[in-house]
Design a protein around this motif. Sequence first.
Motif, PDB file in Angstrom:
ATOM      1  N   THR A 308       0.799  -1.212  -0.105  1.00  0.00           N
ATOM      2  CA  THR A 308       0.002  -0.342  -0.053  1.00  0.00           C
ATOM      3  C   THR A 308       0.888   1.300   0.035  1.00  0.00           C
ATOM      4  OG1 THR A 308      -1.710  -1.151   1.105  1.00  0.00           O
ATOM      5  CG2 THR A 308      -1.860   1.165   1.300  1.00  0.00           C
ATOM      6  N   ILE A 309       2.058   1.217   1.010  1.00  0.00           N
ATOM      7  CA  ILE A 309       2.704   2.276   1.059  1.00  0.00           C
ATOM      8  C   ILE A 309       3.512   2.510  -0.362  1.00  0.00           C
ATOM      9  CG2 ILE A 309       4.556   3.308   2.158  1.00  0.00           C
ATOM     10  CD1 ILE A 309       3.694   1.829   4.633  1.00  0.00           C
ATOM     11  N   LEU A 310       4.146   1.415  -0.939  1.00  0.00           N
ATOM     12  CA  LEU A 310       4.709   1.260  -2.356  1.00  0.00           C
ATOM     13  C   LEU A 310       3.849   1.961  -3.506  1.00  0.00           C
ATOM     14  CD1 LEU A 310       7.076   0.564  -4.085  1.00  0.00           C
ATOM     15  CD2 LEU A 310       5.973  -1.771  -4.265  1.00  0.00           C
ATOM     16  N   ASP A 311       2.557   1.440  -3.532  1.00  0.00           N
ATOM     17  CA  ASP A 311       1.726   2.234  -4.502  1.00  0.00           C
ATOM     18  C   ASP A 311       1.700   3.673  -4.420  1.00  0.00           C
ATOM     19  OD1 ASP A 311      -0.204   1.611  -6.619  1.00  0.00           O
ATOM     20  OD2 ASP A 311      -1.625   2.588  -5.047  1.00  0.00           O
ATOM     21  N   GLY A 312       1.485   4.169  -3.142  1.00  0.00           N
ATOM     22  CA  GLY A 312       1.597   5.758  -2.965  1.00  0.00           C
ATOM     23  C   GLY A 312       2.692   6.313  -3.331  1.00  0.00           C
ATOM     24  N   GLY A 318       7.073   8.925  -8.122  1.00  0.00           N
ATOM     25  CA  GLY A 318       7.859   8.473  -9.434  1.00  0.00           C
ATOM     26  C   GLY A 318       8.469   6.976  -9.262  1.00  0.00           C
ATOM     27  N   LEU A 319       8.909   6.662 -10.567  1.00  0.00           N
ATOM     28  CA  LEU A 319       9.423   5.030 -10.490  1.00  0.00           C
ATOM     29  C   LEU A 319      10.643   4.980  -9.670  1.00  0.00           C
ATOM     30  CD1 LEU A 319       9.422   2.325 -11.609  1.00  0.00           C
ATOM     31  CD2 LEU A 319      10.701   3.368 -13.788  1.00  0.00           C
ATOM     32  N   LEU A 323      11.396   2.317  -7.060  1.00  0.00           N
ATOM     33  CA  LEU A 323      12.242   1.226  -6.814  1.00  0.00           C
ATOM     34  C   LEU A 323      13.217   1.259  -5.631  1.00  0.00           C
ATOM     35  CD1 LEU A 323      13.543   1.613 -10.727  1.00  0.00           C
ATOM     36  CD2 LEU A 323      12.243  -0.172  -9.629  1.00  0.00           C
ATOM     37  N   ARG A 324      13.615   2.395  -4.943  1.00  0.00           N
ATOM     38  CA  ARG A 324      14.203   2.544  -3.880  1.00  0.00           C
ATOM     39  C   ARG A 324      13.457   1.603  -2.702  1.00  0.00           C
ATOM     40  NH1 ARG A 324      15.572   7.509  -5.777  1.00  0.00           N
ATOM     41  NH2 ARG A 324      14.084   8.727  -4.729  1.00  0.00           N
ATOM     42  N   GLU A 325      11.958   2.078  -2.641  1.00  0.00           N
ATOM     43  CA  GLU A 325      11.181   1.553  -1.667  1.00  0.00           C
ATOM     44  C   GLU A 325      11.118  -0.158  -1.602  1.00  0.00           C
ATOM     45  OE1 GLU A 325       8.607   1.131   1.490  1.00  0.00           O
ATOM     46  OE2 GLU A 325      10.048   2.765   1.137  1.00  0.00           O
ATOM     47  N   ASN A 346       3.540  -0.422 -14.107  1.00  0.00           N
ATOM     48  CA  ASN A 346       2.676   0.669 -14.643  1.00  0.00           C
ATOM     49  C   ASN A 346       3.353   1.977 -14.740  1.00  0.00           C
ATOM     50  OD1 ASN A 346       0.476  -1.037 -15.041  1.00  0.00           O
ATOM     51  ND2 ASN A 346      -0.162  -0.948 -13.112  1.00  0.00           N
ATOM     52  N   ALA A 347       4.262   2.324 -13.667  1.00  0.00           N
ATOM     53  CA  ALA A 347       4.976   3.539 -13.642  1.00  0.00           C
ATOM     54  C   ALA A 347       6.013   3.473 -14.791  1.00  0.00           C
ATOM     55  CB  ALA A 347       5.533   3.511 -12.323  1.00  0.00           C
ATOM     56  N   ALA A 348       6.604   2.542 -14.742  1.00  0.00           N
ATOM     57  CA  ALA A 348       7.799   2.441 -16.116  1.00  0.00           C
ATOM     58  C   ALA A 348       7.087   2.411 -17.484  1.00  0.00           C
ATOM     59  CB  ALA A 348       8.456   0.884 -15.551  1.00  0.00           C
TER      60      ALA A 348
END
Length: 796
Positions: A308-312, A318-319, A323-325, A346-348
């Motif tokens: 959920t946090i990664l999606d936010g 941004g991407l 990627l860092r998360e 989807n972001a890429a």
Amino acid sequence: MHGRRTKQAAVSWAAAYSRAYAYRLQSAEQRRSLSELYNRMEKKPAAKNTKKDGVEGLPGPSISAIPRPKIHFQKIEPSAGSKQQAREPNQQLKDPKAAADEYIAKLPKSKWNGEKTWARFSQLPRESLARLRDIDVNRTLANIRGADKTLAQGERAVATTMTLNRMLEVFEKTKQAGVVPDKYTYQELIAINVDLLNFDYAHEWLDKMVQQGITPTIRPYRTILKGYGATAGMLDNARRFWQEIKTKLAAGQIAADDSSEPMRSIDMPTYTCYIAAEAKAGDFAKVVGVLEEMEQAGITPDITVRNTILDGIVRHRGLDAGLREAELMAESGYELNGYSYAPLLNAAISEQRHDDIRALLAAAAAKNIVPAVHTIRRVPFDPFETLEIMSGLQSSHQVRLYNALIETAMRTNDFGRVLQLIDHLRQRGVAANVVTYTLLLDALNKAGRLEQAKSMFAKVFNGGELKPDTYIYSIMIDACGRQGDVRSMLWFKNDMQRQGLAVSEPIYNSVLSALARWRHGNLQAVMVVADELERAKPAVRPTCRTFSAIFAAAAAQAQTRTLGAGELEFVRSWYRHASDRYYVAKDSFVYFMALSAFIGARCLPDAMAVFADMLRDYERNRLVADGFVRKPNRMLDLMKLALGQQEFGAALEIWNHWLQLRLPPVPKAAELALFACDQMGQPDMARAIIYGLLTPDASPSAGSVFCPQIVDESVLGLYMAAMIKHGQFDELLPALRLWAGVATKEEPLVPKRQLSESTVSKIVRLLRRSKHPEAPALIGQLLTLVDEHFPEATPI
């Protein structure tokens, strides 16, 4: 003029009847019944039939060998348009105790969707409601809301205002019957209001629960919090409600889900709902604060929270930040899953970073993760390049990727690419599964390549390595039916039964629909299949499509020949049992086809009974009149049937309901209504119709609504001829003056029209023949008025 119109109408109806009768005689020899087709197929040698591809195999028993349906018929009772005679089906016939026991026994076992549950509940006698338990009421509410996640997506109810109204009716009726609502009852009502974004009402139901002395669990609070978080512009509400949850927890005012004891701390799902709200808004400082609260409470965030946090993060930063998360998640011991890779991919794709797309696809393949179809569809690579990038998938997972790519090609109608992917799959030695061939057969059928699909079916499934399932048979039966290949359709249905598979409701519907279209409807074959459906084990539940197909077959058959007594009683029986036996809420198309069947059979009482039922349902659901809005000629046919049987009162009743339904009338309907008034000797009714159509402030209760565009020259001429016939000479000039005033206005709804010289001449001749003493003066006034407004129509 009236006499000529009547004579012309009679001649036109006679001509139409003669043409239909001639067509019936001409085409009778050219048509073959389904029984003949079965018998001809049965005469062929079995070895010859099964030689080629398995589709020309055993056709199954002849229809003539199947016992005729044993159906006990009862005529539909016409309502005569009286609401006092109308009652809910079986409302006074069922034993209350038996009805309640049956409902209680079937409710937890049957997979009823929202429509079926509502239909069954609404059929219960009022005395049965007191026998229901609170758990039965709660299951009823949950089914109507669509809470059962095991149902297919098309079967589950969608939250609408109608859903809410039905749930409220269940709540009120059961409460009045003495059933005490509990916490689960209120939870369902809160959930439906949140689904409809009625947060104020959701809070009201929460307060009512507390006022009834019921301690709420965390679930309704979590439902409201999740609704706030998912709705744009509701973040402040979510934050205030989060603090309210904490306050009530500290005061011991929230109970645990599985007990009545006070809940001591916030659980993981509730934390997840609030973190999702803050992450969606991009306030990651608040997210960190909530994570610290979880740590202090001894709760370790799971992969769902981190995803959920990664999606936010991906949405707002941004991407690269995503990627860092993801790297931090991996370092912290979290195993990335499909929900982790989906936002990154989807972001890429959105940022057009092809190298990152390749890297993410390869990383997902290393974990045997196949992206969802909607993600695969957006990948900017050739399908074969995608297959090369994800070659690290295990062989058991590679077929899932092929299936996703095939489905993607099907969504773009690229059937050539589908066949290329199948060839590529075979060259790679990947074992296709049933899903693969399901997609392939569906693609071939949608491309109109039925013969190739039948050959593919025989090649794949006759070997015995794979067994076709119900869905594959459903695809083939539906495709054969839609293309008119009734022989193959019946072969697939019989082969399915030989394999021990139960024929499901969609398959029966496909067969019935195909037979309804085949050779202008084959009602005898439809009767046999419908009887088989009734006797099927396990039981098959008919749907609106089932009834529509049966009535469509009857309507089509009635166009070519007169229905027999048994056929007509069969149609009546199925219409009657739609509500009282099968609990099917009839939709617009069912009403439309049932009315078409009875009109075609020239059964006015039955047609009027269907029309009356539609009017009663219209008061609760206005969508049932959609079919008549799209095709108003069906009501016109009903008026013609009433006039043809000299039921002039019924024709006027149809006209009045036509206007009350706000359906777009046609000039022909107004002519028929005026003709009915003339035959009944009611010039006042005719006057009310005309003035109602031409006067903007006319009341609908007067029998009309303002609709000047349908009062054309023909309607006006018929009205004036009727007034002359019944001696209402003082109505001629005011009507013409009113019509001229409306016709010459710059009104966008009124088409530009003019009065013709022939119509004026006919009215003048009728006045002269009337031998009324004031006729000469009236003719002069009429010509003066015509010359003033329509000078080109003045007779020379």
